[in-house]
Design a protein around this motif. Sequence first.
Motif, PDB file in Angstrom:
ATOM      1  N   ILE A   1       0.878  -1.176   0.000  1.00 44.09           N
ATOM      2  CA  ILE A   1       0.000   0.000   0.000  1.00 44.09           C
ATOM      3  C   ILE A   1       0.908   1.217   0.000  1.00 44.09           C
ATOM      4  O   ILE A   1       1.766   1.376   0.852  1.00 44.09           O
ATOM      5  N   ARG A   2       0.714   2.070  -0.978  1.00 45.62           N
ATOM      6  CA  ARG A   2       1.497   3.308  -1.055  1.00 45.62           C
ATOM      7  C   ARG A   2       0.562   4.467  -0.777  1.00 45.62           C
ATOM      8  O   ARG A   2      -0.493   4.571  -1.381  1.00 45.62           O
ATOM      9  N   MET A   3       0.999   5.324   0.099  1.00 46.36           N
ATOM     10  CA  MET A   3       0.166   6.446   0.481  1.00 46.36           C
ATOM     11  C   MET A   3       0.911   7.748   0.203  1.00 46.36           C
ATOM     12  O   MET A   3       2.062   7.898   0.600  1.00 46.36           O
ATOM     13  N   ILE A   4       0.246   8.619  -0.477  1.00 46.92           N
ATOM     14  CA  ILE A   4       0.787   9.958  -0.727  1.00 46.92           C
ATOM     15  C   ILE A   4       0.006  10.925   0.146  1.00 46.92           C
ATOM     16  O   ILE A   4      -1.224  10.967   0.092  1.00 46.92           O
ATOM     17  N   ILE A   5       0.726  11.665   0.947  1.00 57.92           N
ATOM     18  CA  ILE A   5       0.086  12.631   1.838  1.00 57.92           C
ATOM     19  C   ILE A   5       0.293  14.023   1.270  1.00 57.92           C
ATOM     20  O   ILE A   5       1.425  14.468   1.105  1.00 57.92           O
ATOM     21  N   TRP A   6      -0.809  14.697   0.937  1.00 60.98           N
ATOM     22  CA  TRP A   6      -0.727  16.032   0.359  1.00 60.98           C
ATOM     23  C   TRP A   6      -1.765  16.922   1.026  1.00 60.98           C
ATOM     24  O   TRP A   6      -2.647  16.461   1.726  1.00 60.98           O
ATOM     25  N   GLY A   7      -1.631  18.204   0.800  1.00 59.82           N
ATOM     26  CA  GLY A   7      -2.566  19.167   1.361  1.00 59.82           C
ATOM     27  C   GLY A   7      -2.161  20.572   0.976  1.00 59.82           C
ATOM     28  O   GLY A   7      -1.503  20.786  -0.044  1.00 59.82           O
ATOM     29  N   TYR A   8      -2.540  21.537   1.799  1.00 63.93           N
ATOM     30  CA  TYR A   8      -2.171  22.928   1.550  1.00 63.93           C
ATOM     31  C   TYR A   8      -2.014  23.635   2.886  1.00 63.93           C
ATOM     32  O   TYR A   8      -2.528  23.196   3.905  1.00 63.93           O
ATOM     33  N   LYS A   9      -1.282  24.716   2.836  1.00 68.81           N
ATOM     34  CA  LYS A   9      -1.024  25.499   4.043  1.00 68.81           C
ATOM     35  C   LYS A   9      -1.065  26.973   3.672  1.00 68.81           C
ATOM     36  O   LYS A   9      -0.493  27.379   2.663  1.00 68.81           O
ATOM     37  N   GLY A  10      -1.722  27.785   4.480  1.00 67.94           N
ATOM     38  CA  GLY A  10      -1.762  29.229   4.260  1.00 67.94           C
ATOM     39  C   GLY A  10      -0.496  29.886   4.785  1.00 67.94           C
ATOM     40  O   GLY A  10       0.174  29.351   5.664  1.00 67.94           O
TER      41      GLY A  10
END
Length: 82
Positions: free
Chosen positions: A3-12
Amino acid sequence: TRIRMIIWGYKGYEKKLGQTQSPIQCGNCEKTAPWQIIETGRKFTLYWIPLIPYGKKYYVLCPVCQYGKEIEKNDINEFLNY
């Protein structure tokens, strides 16, 4: 299977670019002071590392009450020399 997990998001973020050379009287709090020039926006993050900035906006703000207005990027130098 793996299982490969990519953790992404955004930050102000908020970045101070400088201040006006001359004091400006605030229409909100009536104080007179040099106003701050800031850039705000968001950065796309991958594994908590900020990578790509987007949604940039520019403002001049009263340092006392944070009242201000949005300005265009090409007006920044004009406000820095005001």
